[in-house]
Design an enzyme around this catalytic site. Structure first.
Site, PDB file in Angstrom:
ATOM      1  N   TYR A  83     -21.088 -26.948  -1.727  1.00  0.00           N
ATOM      2  CA  TYR A  83     -20.893 -26.242  -0.465  1.00  0.00           C
ATOM      3  C   TYR A  83     -22.170 -25.456  -0.115  1.00  0.00           C
ATOM      4  O   TYR A  83     -22.562 -25.374   1.047  1.00  0.00           O
ATOM      5  CB  TYR A  83     -19.701 -25.286  -0.580  1.00  0.00           C
ATOM      6  N   ASN A 128     -11.578 -31.260   8.655  1.00  0.00           N
ATOM      7  CA  ASN A 128     -11.987 -32.641   8.882  1.00  0.00           C
ATOM      8  C   ASN A 128     -10.764 -33.532   9.087  1.00  0.00           C
ATOM      9  O   ASN A 128      -9.839 -33.541   8.273  1.00  0.00           O
ATOM     10  CB  ASN A 128     -12.800 -33.133   7.680  1.00  0.00           C
ATOM     11  N   CYS A 133     -15.777 -35.582   3.031  1.00  0.00           N
ATOM     12  CA  CYS A 133     -15.661 -34.241   2.457  1.00  0.00           C
ATOM     13  C   CYS A 133     -15.279 -34.298   0.979  1.00  0.00           C
ATOM     14  O   CYS A 133     -15.428 -33.307   0.260  1.00  0.00           O
ATOM     15  CB  CYS A 133     -14.670 -33.391   3.246  1.00  0.00           C
ATOM     16  N   HIS A 134     -14.819 -35.474   0.513  1.00  0.00           N
ATOM     17  CA  HIS A 134     -14.518 -35.618  -0.913  1.00  0.00           C
ATOM     18  C   HIS A 134     -15.790 -35.608  -1.765  1.00  0.00           C
ATOM     19  O   HIS A 134     -15.714 -35.442  -2.981  1.00  0.00           O
ATOM     20  CB  HIS A 134     -13.735 -36.909  -1.162  1.00  0.00           C
ATOM     21  N   GLU A 164     -16.648 -44.677  -5.848  1.00  0.00           N
ATOM     22  CA  GLU A 164     -17.967 -44.801  -5.208  1.00  0.00           C
ATOM     23  C   GLU A 164     -19.097 -44.820  -6.231  1.00  0.00           C
ATOM     24  O   GLU A 164     -20.084 -45.554  -6.061  1.00  0.00           O
ATOM     25  CB  GLU A 164     -18.150 -43.652  -4.216  1.00  0.00           C
TER      26      GLU A 164
END
Length: 348
Positions: A286, A309, A317-318, A344
């Site tokens: 953040y 979001n 945002c993950h 990912e």
């Protein structure tokens, strides 16, 4: 055990009415629109017409109502008269958003109702009412049928209850105003559970997990900002995101190309645009994001923007974690966040 093996095991338990599985799973029956527990005495559905859920709340959110024969909300103990009455009140008035004053009118303290529901179902009465209300909207989206044709399967004696409950989530129905913008909601099955897209022919406005907490408020903000009504249906953009999500989960997509529309403040949009610069397999804190947007002290505001979001996975945002390396929160649930990051990173 694979998901398919588990489903087969649960189905066998359903066929045999195995009491050892009562409370372990609930089954939603596509053909009737109800959900049951394992020992329901009703005629057993075919396997392909069954959807299995770990909790009653999940079944409610998927659009199923409690079976009147096996009364799945009565397990593991007999349903108390107060609880029985409150469940019936939800069915009579599904669009209602309950307040403490409503309980007082019934001669019940709100804390008592909350405690009794929590004890039996691991959810409060307000959660139950919300899940039932959301389930009506989600069921219409999932089936893709016209609203007027789904009211019978939703368990209402007249169309008004269904229309009102659906409209409570999705806004005014189109025939009430010619100036309302029409958006279309589409159900998308994914390995992480069902998602809902809201789009028109030009843009995707929302993509969220169907069971996300606060989804009802997200939809409300969206339709109020755009003066929109939302009805079940597909568009060019909802079809596009469905295909792209399929490719994403199959490791065949590195960047989403579906045109999107941000609905938020200028600050929120700046955060979301910065998020979209994070590549798959990357993470940022953040604090990192606050520095990148030129406002190092805005760490908490960054977190709030993440929470607002409305385009899950697309606006990643993950990929934002805490400074100490822990995952932090995620609107779709921390387990999903953990899965998405692992998915990912395995591609790299």
């Amino acid at each position: 055990m694979s998901d398919e093996s588990m489903k087969r095991e649960y189905y066998q338990a359903l066929v045999e009415r195995d009491s050892a599985y009562d409370g372990i799973f609930f089954v939603g029956i596509k053909t009737t629109g109800v959900f049951c527990h394992a020992t329901c005495p009703a005629r057993k559905p075919n396997y392909e017409n069954c959807l299995f859920y770990k909790t009653a709340e999940e079944a409610l959110l998927a659009g199923f109502r409690p079976c009147k024969r096996c009364k799945p909300l009565s397990f593991p103990q007999k349903q108390l008269p107060l609880v029985q009455k409150m469940v019936a009140l939800v069915e009579e008035n599904p669009e209602k958003r309950w307040k403490d004053s409503d309980f007082s009118e019934l001669g019940v303290h709100a804390a008592t109702a909350r405690r009794q529901f929590k004890k039996n179902y691991n959810m409060t009465f307000v959660q139950y009412a919300r899940a039932r209300r959301m389930g009506i909207a989600m069921n219409a989206i999932r089936t893709g049928e016209k609203i007027i044709n789904t009211q019978i399967d939703s368990g209402y004696a007249s169309s008004s209850g269904f229309h009102d409950a659906f409209s409570k989530i999705m806004g005014r129905t189109p025939n009430r105003s010619r100036k309302i913008k029409i958006l279309y909601a589409k159900w998308i099955d994914t390995p992480l559970g069902p998602m809902v897209s809201i789009a028109d022919e030009d843009f995707l406005y929302l993509l969220e997990f169907a069971d996300r907490r606060g989804l009802e408020r997200e939809i409300e903000r969206l339709r109020n900002r755009l003066n929109a009504a939302i009805i079940p249906g597909a568009t060019k953009r909802s079809d596009q995101i469905k295909e792209e999500l399929h490719d994403y989960f199959d490791h065949e997509l590195s960047m989403f190309e579906t045109p999107i529309m941000f609905i938020g403040s200028d600050f929120q949009k700046s955060v979301w645009k910065q998020l979209m610069k994070l590549k798959m397999g990357e993470t940022a804190t953040y604090k990192d994001l606050a520095v990148l947007i030129g406002n190092p002290k805005a760490v908490r505001a960054i977190g709030n923007a993440n929470g607002a979001n409305q385009l899950a996975i697309i606006v990643p945002c993950h990929r934002v974690i805490q400074s100490d390396g822990t995952l932090g929160g995620y609107g779709g649930g921390v387990e999903r966040k953990k899965w998405l990051l692992a998915h990912e990173q395995s591609e790299q």
